[in-house]
Design an enzyme around this catalytic site. Sequence first.
Site, mmCIF file in Angstrom:
data_model
loop_
_atom_site.group_PDB
_atom_site.id
_atom_site.type_symbol
_atom_site.label_atom_id
_atom_site.label_comp_id
_atom_site.label_asym_id
_atom_site.label_seq_id
_atom_site.Cartn_x
_atom_site.Cartn_y
_atom_site.Cartn_z
ATOM 1 N N ASN A 1 -11.114 -2.706 -4.923
ATOM 2 C CA ASN A 1 -10.414 -1.663 -5.689
ATOM 3 C C ASN A 1 -11.112 -1.285 -7.001
ATOM 4 O O ASN A 1 -10.770 -0.274 -7.627
ATOM 5 C CB ASN A 1 -8.956 -2.063 -5.975
ATOM 6 N N ASP B 1 0.829 -1.211 0.000
ATOM 7 C CA ASP B 1 0.000 0.000 0.000
ATOM 8 C C ASP B 1 0.866 1.264 0.000
ATOM 9 O O ASP B 1 1.986 1.264 0.513
ATOM 10 C CB ASP B 1 -0.921 -0.024 1.237
HETATM 11 C C1 IPE Z 1 -5.312 -2.637 0.075
HETATM 12 O O1 IPE Z 1 -5.043 -1.288 -0.097
HETATM 13 C C2 IPE Z 1 -5.306 -3.335 -1.235
HETATM 14 C C3 IPE Z 1 -4.008 -3.467 -1.876
HETATM 15 C C4 IPE Z 1 -2.870 -3.056 -1.397
HETATM 16 C C5 IPE Z 1 -4.020 -4.120 -3.148
HETATM 17 P P1 IPE Z 1 -6.209 -0.209 -0.200
HETATM 18 O O2 IPE Z 1 -5.539 1.091 -0.378
HETATM 19 O O3 IPE Z 1 -7.177 -0.618 -1.226
HETATM 20 O O4 IPE Z 1 -6.891 -0.328 1.226
HETATM 21 P P2 IPE Z 1 -7.811 0.689 2.009
HETATM 22 O O5 IPE Z 1 -8.847 1.175 1.041
HETATM 23 O O6 IPE Z 1 -6.936 1.790 2.493
HETATM 24 O O7 IPE Z 1 -8.377 -0.113 3.134
HETATM 25 C C1 IPE Z 2 -1.673 0.350 -3.253
HETATM 26 O O1 IPE Z 2 -1.482 1.724 -3.267
HETATM 27 C C2 IPE Z 2 -1.985 -0.205 -4.610
HETATM 28 C C3 IPE Z 2 -3.369 -0.665 -4.754
HETATM 29 C C4 IPE Z 2 -4.264 -0.660 -3.828
HETATM 30 C C5 IPE Z 2 -3.750 -1.158 -6.047
HETATM 31 P P1 IPE Z 2 -2.699 2.747 -3.206
HETATM 32 O O2 IPE Z 2 -3.133 3.035 -4.600
HETATM 33 O O3 IPE Z 2 -3.767 2.272 -2.309
HETATM 34 O O4 IPE Z 2 -1.962 4.008 -2.606
HETATM 35 P P2 IPE Z 2 -2.511 4.999 -1.489
HETATM 36 O O5 IPE Z 2 -2.938 4.157 -0.325
HETATM 37 O O6 IPE Z 2 -3.654 5.737 -2.096
HETATM 38 O O7 IPE Z 2 -1.341 5.860 -1.185
HETATM 39 MG MG MG Z 3 -4.124 2.497 -0.321
#
Ligand code: IPE
Ligand code: IPE
Ligand code: MG
Length: 229
Positions: A61, A13
């Site tokens: 997502n 993340d």
């Molecule tokens: C979790 O991250 C999913 C992945 C890293 C693929 P998210 O960014 O989607 O999680 P939330 O929304 O902060 O819980």
């Molecule tokens: C994780 O990074 C990747 C996925 C969830 C696909 P994020 O896209 O959630 O990045 P932040 O949490 O918004 O920084």
């Molecule tokens: Mg995230």
Amino acid sequence: MEKTPNHIGIIMDGNGRWAKQRGKIRSFGHKAGSDNVDRVVSYAFSKGVRTLSLYAFSSENWARPKEEVDELMRLLEVYFKKFLKKVLKNDIRLFVMGDISALSSKLQKIIIDAMEKSKNNTSHVLNIGLNYGARKEIVTAVKKLIKENKEITEQSILENLYTAPFGEPDLIIRTGGELRLSNFMLYQGAYSELYFTDVLWPDFDEVELDKALESFSKRKRRFGALEEE
Ligand code: IPE
Ligand code: IPE
Ligand code: MG
């Protein structure tokens, strides 16, 4: 006497925030994040980790803007194509956990091909969570057992999860500072050690992985019992 986890799960993340810090669009962070996968995979396997389960795209997502989802899917295509060679050369089994039927037929083909070609590799497992959600995984397992008229037990559910052949993660790492599991390996993770770091995924390098491994090596896993003297 260093203890190394056999199986690590990683919630990768923080890509979006990494890009934002640099004044760039979120996709820039996803590109940097996908480039980081290779580095962490190579290092973890060189340290004796046998299985890595990486959360790449959750079943939640899809709620992101279409352009971002499209870009993530494009990066996944590139990733799977690019890493197949390396996977085959290094005796790695590539596996995808999640409902791939919702992905484009092109990406599904690439994934099925990679899983098929690497299925007999035994040194390491690289398990990618893609359109993965743990609740759905559990429901699917239970439905399957009912359909097959099989007994529903803790063990039979475990044996019907995507990860059945790879066992449960000893350690789950989450980068990016959030203190939650976001629907990742809820059943398999019942007794996983958890490690949270503020470091954003594209910056999570060998040094950061060493910190997580060191933290793990100091943990006392009791599984509900008492510590041995
Ligand atoms: C979790 O991250 C999913 C992945 C890293 C693929 P998210 O960014 O989607 O999680 P939330 O929304 O902060 O819980
Ligand atoms: C994780 O990074 C990747 C996925 C969830 C696909 P994020 O896209 O959630 O990045 P932040 O949490 O918004 O920084
Ligand atoms: Mg995230």
